[in-house]
Design a protein around this motif. Structure first.
Motif: not given
Lengths: 331, 331
Positions: A42-43, A132, A125, A128-129, A38-40, B150, B147, A35, B155, A122
């Protein structure tokens, strides 16, 4: 050489009784990243790095085995495993920051450009994953359990942060390792039972299995901190004690030799390095390591006994062997 | 005197058109603390402190109003509101740490004994409480949205962290404020529609309402950073710019006066304090504030228009007035 299973850098299961899980563990691994597109960069790179460097995957193994015995769908078990492993990873990322701050060792960066700020984010993040993936399971009961477990882990970390350098009783220690380790093992097992179509009577023993194997796992971890090979463990022997955190061997030692003043001096920060080295030797030679290992073995046996009412077969056998293997490991 | 609603220290709604929400907002407030009993006293005390010092409660107001129009159960709306407000609080707690670390102003502690480690853990604990309340709603769709939001917020923070001191286009800015603010406003509105028994056709316009009102809200916030009363805002005028974050007025100014070199110098850290003060004055006098406010008003009108298909009545009227009120506020 230790089995790759416990090498800390591979998810591959080389111990024979778990090899049949390899394909599903690879799917768990893949799911952990699923999931984050599409995010930054570095993340996602940080998440990939953490996944790759990633641990024994013992929690996913427990989830897959319990769920499999009780007939849960593979797809849900894989999402659940990935979710719990990410929750674990997120707490470790924040933990590094916390330990780093406390020890003033500078920034515990995963790579050179990671500041504390990036580390906090991080970790968030990854939370959050994890959430999800937990939502994918479509069980609000599991979701709730997931959030409760995070509360317990954080509560344990706060208690430890404010309680460092205090002598603990054995009861404090067991409470602390439940919060730190047992709670997540319990979640891995209990949530697998929760999302299965089997009778709800299996939920409680599944949870107990997780708690007990988590307890055994952490005791052995703490014993290895005294007895392990420094090069292989990757940190100095007696690391917890040096940081002012008394674990089971030190607690047993303190009870057995209340006249030894060095332990108190370590906890209040007044012991010299050489005095610490000497105490670690005395702890190793005092017989308390055996006492701690007896406790670990007791928990391992309890874990095995909780499975008595579970259907027989390869999965249950693997859970039983895992409980024994965890105590006998040397890394 | 500004209405207490925008005083930043009370949840009380003194603006007449919202006073009918007071009882429900008190329940939201109570709900925010409801699951934290039994944890370490520093965690519950921190949560209580944050709840008390707590903000405008504008997100709960949106959730309660949208949900109420669409017939959602009060109980679920209160859990949802509390959950979103806690998610917001958790990100603010970590944000403080991030800004503190970046600016090297020392520890941005909520009280004197809060170290960065305790701040990280408190934020994590509040995330867990938010997730617990979100699970109470028993909607895995809402949970998933929660989620995802977040992820978007984090991000945005990572992108901003690594992108500070760069000149942004208006598009960058709008993307950034969606991540930072709009996403959570959108969640507040969309999740309320999701958990309501009404037709799913309302979900998209509810989300749009949230996005647009969030956009208007953040633009006005950024304008007030240039035009506000320093004593009432509680931070120096032009604070974002001083921190190397160009907001809409500065972006419009840069487009209008590309020959003014001070903006570039601020972003690369080479401007003197007096040059910054002078630039802030020029920005205030250049007409760009009006351009930014026009954008805010446009978003506010869009927000109102998205409600066109919603049932008439007091709740919808309040949402419309709220969209206008947000733009006209002076704090």
């Amino acid at each position: 050489m230790p089995p790759a299973f416990f090498s800390g850098s591979k998810i591959l299961i080389d111990v024979g009784f778990l090899s049949f899980l390899e394909d599903r563990l690879k799917l768990v691994d893949k799911k952990m990243m699923s999931r984050s597109a599409g995010y930054h960069h570095d993340l996602t790179a940080a998440l990939e790095h953490l996944r790759e460097s990633g641990g024994k995957r013992i929690r996913p193994i427990i989830t897959l085995l319990i769920g499999s015995i009780l007939g849960a769908a593979d797809e849900k078990l894989i999402s659940l495993s990935a979710s719990i492993e990410l929750l674990h990873t997120a707490t470790l990322v924040h933990d590094d920051l916390i330990d780093g701050a406390l020890l003033r060792r500078g920034n515990p960066t995963l790579n050179s450009h990671w500041t504390p700020a990036a580390t906090v984010l991080t970790g968030d993040f990854i939370f959050a994953q994890a959430a999800l993936l937990a939502a994918e399971i479509e069980s609000t009961e599991a979701m709730s359990l997931f959030a409760e477990t995070l509360s317990i882990i954080v509560n344990g970390e706060i208690s430890q942060l404010f309680g460092r350098n205090k002598f603990s009783s054995k009861e404090d220690y067991y409470h602390r390792i439940f919060e730190k380790t047992g709670s997540l093992f319990a979640l891995s097992a209990k949530a697998a039972a929760l999302i299965s179509p089997a009778d709800r009577k299996y939920i409680k023993p599944a949870e107990e299995y997780g708690k007990e194997i988590g307890k055994a796992f952490q005791i052995v971890d703490d014993v290895l901190d005294f007895t392990g090979d420094q090069d292989r463990v990757g940190k100095p022997i007696g690391n917890d004690l040096r940081q002012g955190v008394p674990t089971l061997p030190a607690i047993y030692y303190g009870e057995k030799f209340p006249e030894d003043e060095v332990l108190g001096k370590i906890l209040d920060g007044s012991a010299s390095d050489s005095a610490v080295e000497e105490l670690i030797k005395r702890i190793n030679q005092s017989g308390v390591i055996q006492l701690a290992m007896d406790d670990a073995r007791e928990s391992s046996e309890k874990a095995i006994n909780t499975l008595a009412g579970f259907p027989d077969g390869r999965d249950r056998e693997a859970l039983e062997k895992l409980a024994t293997f965890i105590v006998d490991r040397d890394l």
